[in-house]
Scaffold this motif. Sequence first.
Motif, PDB file in Angstrom:
ATOM      1  N   THR A 178       0.846  -1.193   0.000  1.00  0.00           N
ATOM      2  CA  THR A 178       0.000   0.000   0.000  1.00  0.00           C
ATOM      3  C   THR A 178       0.881   1.242   0.000  1.00  0.00           C
ATOM      4  OG1 THR A 178      -1.670  -1.166   1.322  1.00  0.00           O
ATOM      5  CG2 THR A 178      -1.875   1.223   1.171  1.00  0.00           C
ATOM      6  N   LEU A 179       0.482   2.246  -0.767  1.00  0.00           N
ATOM      7  CA  LEU A 179       1.159   3.541  -0.775  1.00  0.00           C
ATOM      8  C   LEU A 179       0.131   4.623  -0.501  1.00  0.00           C
ATOM      9  CD1 LEU A 179       3.831   5.118  -1.363  1.00  0.00           C
ATOM     10  CD2 LEU A 179       2.950   5.437  -3.690  1.00  0.00           C
ATOM     11  N   ILE A 180       0.432   5.490   0.474  1.00  0.00           N
ATOM     12  CA  ILE A 180      -0.454   6.600   0.822  1.00  0.00           C
ATOM     13  C   ILE A 180       0.320   7.896   0.616  1.00  0.00           C
ATOM     14  CG2 ILE A 180      -1.864   7.651   2.626  1.00  0.00           C
ATOM     15  CD1 ILE A 180      -1.939   4.853   3.957  1.00  0.00           C
ATOM     16  N   GLY A 181      -0.242   8.788  -0.191  1.00  0.00           N
ATOM     17  CA  GLY A 181       0.452  10.033  -0.495  1.00  0.00           C
ATOM     18  C   GLY A 181      -0.511  11.167  -0.751  1.00  0.00           C
ATOM     19  N   PRO A 182      -0.003  12.292  -1.252  1.00  0.00           N
ATOM     20  CA  PRO A 182      -0.838  13.480  -1.458  1.00  0.00           C
ATOM     21  C   PRO A 182      -2.007  13.261  -2.410  1.00  0.00           C
ATOM     22  CG  PRO A 182       1.492  14.050  -1.569  1.00  0.00           C
ATOM     23  CD  PRO A 182       1.423  12.564  -1.535  1.00  0.00           C
ATOM     24  N   THR A 183      -1.898  12.266  -3.306  1.00  0.00           N
ATOM     25  CA  THR A 183      -2.965  12.064  -4.289  1.00  0.00           C
ATOM     26  C   THR A 183      -3.866  10.881  -3.951  1.00  0.00           C
ATOM     27  OG1 THR A 183      -1.463  10.746  -5.672  1.00  0.00           O
ATOM     28  CG2 THR A 183      -1.614  13.107  -6.138  1.00  0.00           C
ATOM     29  N   GLY A 184      -3.691  10.275  -2.771  1.00  0.00           N
ATOM     30  CA  GLY A 184      -4.594   9.202  -2.384  1.00  0.00           C
ATOM     31  C   GLY A 184      -3.878   7.953  -1.924  1.00  0.00           C
ATOM     32  N   GLU A 185      -4.640   6.868  -1.840  1.00  0.00           N
ATOM     33  CA  GLU A 185      -4.125   5.571  -1.397  1.00  0.00           C
ATOM     34  C   GLU A 185      -4.139   4.601  -2.573  1.00  0.00           C
ATOM     35  OE1 GLU A 185      -5.438   4.027   2.420  1.00  0.00           O
ATOM     36  OE2 GLU A 185      -5.759   2.054   1.502  1.00  0.00           O
ATOM     37  N   PHE A 186      -3.030   3.886  -2.750  1.00  0.00           N
ATOM     38  CA  PHE A 186      -2.875   3.003  -3.901  1.00  0.00           C
ATOM     39  C   PHE A 186      -2.453   1.613  -3.430  1.00  0.00           C
ATOM     40  CE2 PHE A 186      -2.173   7.327  -5.167  1.00  0.00           C
ATOM     41  CZ  PHE A 186      -2.853   7.450  -6.367  1.00  0.00           C
ATOM     42  N   LYS A 187      -3.047   0.606  -4.040  1.00  0.00           N
ATOM     43  CA  LYS A 187      -2.705  -0.782  -3.747  1.00  0.00           C
ATOM     44  C   LYS A 187      -1.789  -1.331  -4.835  1.00  0.00           C
ATOM     45  CE  LYS A 187      -7.190  -1.749  -1.550  1.00  0.00           C
ATOM     46  NZ  LYS A 187      -7.796  -0.405  -1.781  1.00  0.00           N
ATOM     47  N   GLY A 188      -0.897  -2.227  -4.440  1.00  0.00           N
ATOM     48  CA  GLY A 188      -0.026  -2.861  -5.410  1.00  0.00           C
ATOM     49  C   GLY A 188      -0.813  -3.627  -6.456  1.00  0.00           C
ATOM     50  N   ASN A 189      -0.380  -3.523  -7.717  1.00  0.00           N
ATOM     51  CA  ASN A 189      -0.945  -4.258  -8.855  1.00  0.00           C
ATOM     52  C   ASN A 189      -2.346  -3.799  -9.263  1.00  0.00           C
ATOM     53  OD1 ASN A 189       1.430  -5.628  -8.704  1.00  0.00           O
ATOM     54  ND2 ASN A 189       0.548  -7.660  -8.382  1.00  0.00           N
ATOM     55  N   VAL A 190      -2.799  -2.655  -8.771  1.00  0.00           N
ATOM     56  CA  VAL A 190      -4.056  -2.075  -9.254  1.00  0.00           C
ATOM     57  C   VAL A 190      -3.690  -0.999 -10.269  1.00  0.00           C
ATOM     58  CG1 VAL A 190      -6.146  -0.810  -8.657  1.00  0.00           C
ATOM     59  CG2 VAL A 190      -5.281  -2.591  -7.122  1.00  0.00           C
ATOM     60  N   PHE A 191      -3.902  -1.314 -11.558  1.00  0.00           N
ATOM     61  CA  PHE A 191      -3.470  -0.435 -12.642  1.00  0.00           C
ATOM     62  C   PHE A 191      -4.645  -0.064 -13.536  1.00  0.00           C
ATOM     63  CE2 PHE A 191       0.597  -1.788 -11.291  1.00  0.00           C
ATOM     64  CZ  PHE A 191       1.553  -0.963 -11.867  1.00  0.00           C
ATOM     65  N   SER A 192      -4.537   1.117 -14.131  1.00  0.00           N
ATOM     66  CA  SER A 192      -5.465   1.555 -15.162  1.00  0.00           C
ATOM     67  C   SER A 192      -4.652   2.242 -16.248  1.00  0.00           C
ATOM     68  CB  SER A 192      -6.502   2.525 -14.584  1.00  0.00           C
ATOM     69  OG  SER A 192      -7.354   3.018 -15.604  1.00  0.00           O
ATOM     70  N   ASN A 193      -4.717   1.701 -17.459  1.00  0.00           N
ATOM     71  CA  ASN A 193      -3.942   2.243 -18.582  1.00  0.00           C
ATOM     72  C   ASN A 193      -2.453   2.326 -18.261  1.00  0.00           C
ATOM     73  OD1 ASN A 193      -6.277   2.669 -20.235  1.00  0.00           O
ATOM     74  ND2 ASN A 193      -6.715   4.531 -19.051  1.00  0.00           N
ATOM     75  N   GLY A 194      -1.949   1.307 -17.573  1.00  0.00           N
ATOM     76  CA  GLY A 194      -0.523   1.220 -17.299  1.00  0.00           C
ATOM     77  C   GLY A 194      -0.023   2.066 -16.154  1.00  0.00           C
TER      78      GLY A 194
END
Length: 305
Positions: A178-194
Amino acid sequence: RGPTNDGRRKPEIYSPGCSIRSASASSSCSSTSLTGTSMAAPSIAGSAALVRQYYTEGFYPSGAANPSDAFIPSGALMKATLLNSTVDMTGISGYPSNREGWGRVLLHNTLVFDDDTRNLIIRDVRNNSNEALNTGDSFEMTFDVNSLFEPLKITLVWHDPPGAVNANPAYVNDLNLTLIGPTGEFKGNVFSNGISATGGTYDFRNNVEMIYFPATAAGEYTLRVDAAAVNVGAQGYAIVISGDVSESNPCTADWNGDGVLDFFDVLAFLDDFSNANPAADLNSDGELNFFDVLSFLDQFSAGCP
């Protein structure tokens, strides 16, 4: 072409293997052009050898060879470094995919040298270390993205224990990135258009997880690895972060910067101390003396945050 029977992504990495010219086995002094994995695999093996040399000759973290920074990387760290360097192949739809995996290896995207504007942050945790994870454990670190002009890529790799014979699914342990930063929270391997996207669900199949942005906002980011299910042993792992990044709270006692406190850090510090490296003046009194050694040992005993 993948996937495997239980849905894992394969292949994971790509290398040119079409019409590659190499030495011929038919004579002692000739070459031949062939196509196939027999031509692609040697370039990946050679790239892996260069990655190992990068760490064992102490190029990390400064970008210049420094024997006091040398350490032996785990297989997971070597794999994470290779995968972190990959680029999406043109002419292949979808990224990542079961045709190209994470793309073509291009080592200079990850291996940093002293004239680069990019930086590299790693963690290398082995299965037998105190930092290895059991179910419910987590690892968290913060780092800064200093500008939006460099891509940010984060790669998590672990060596999954072997599944039972003929097991389907064959995957055993599951870590989540998991990555949490200024633009939100992101999970590994969750991609959209690369590109990494918010939302989605955690990947419970693959033992490689990645987060990638061609550009992202500057600021502080928090990275977390959660042990969702460790069914066998304690699970080590490797993390590679590349981009215009720096650690928010670097741990002084982790002298060789591999993310683990061990005897190699003591050796690295004593080597710098013996060679009068100004970095070993930990109490900043302008002298290298026994008080600097005591300061290092105190920080080593206290551990990293």
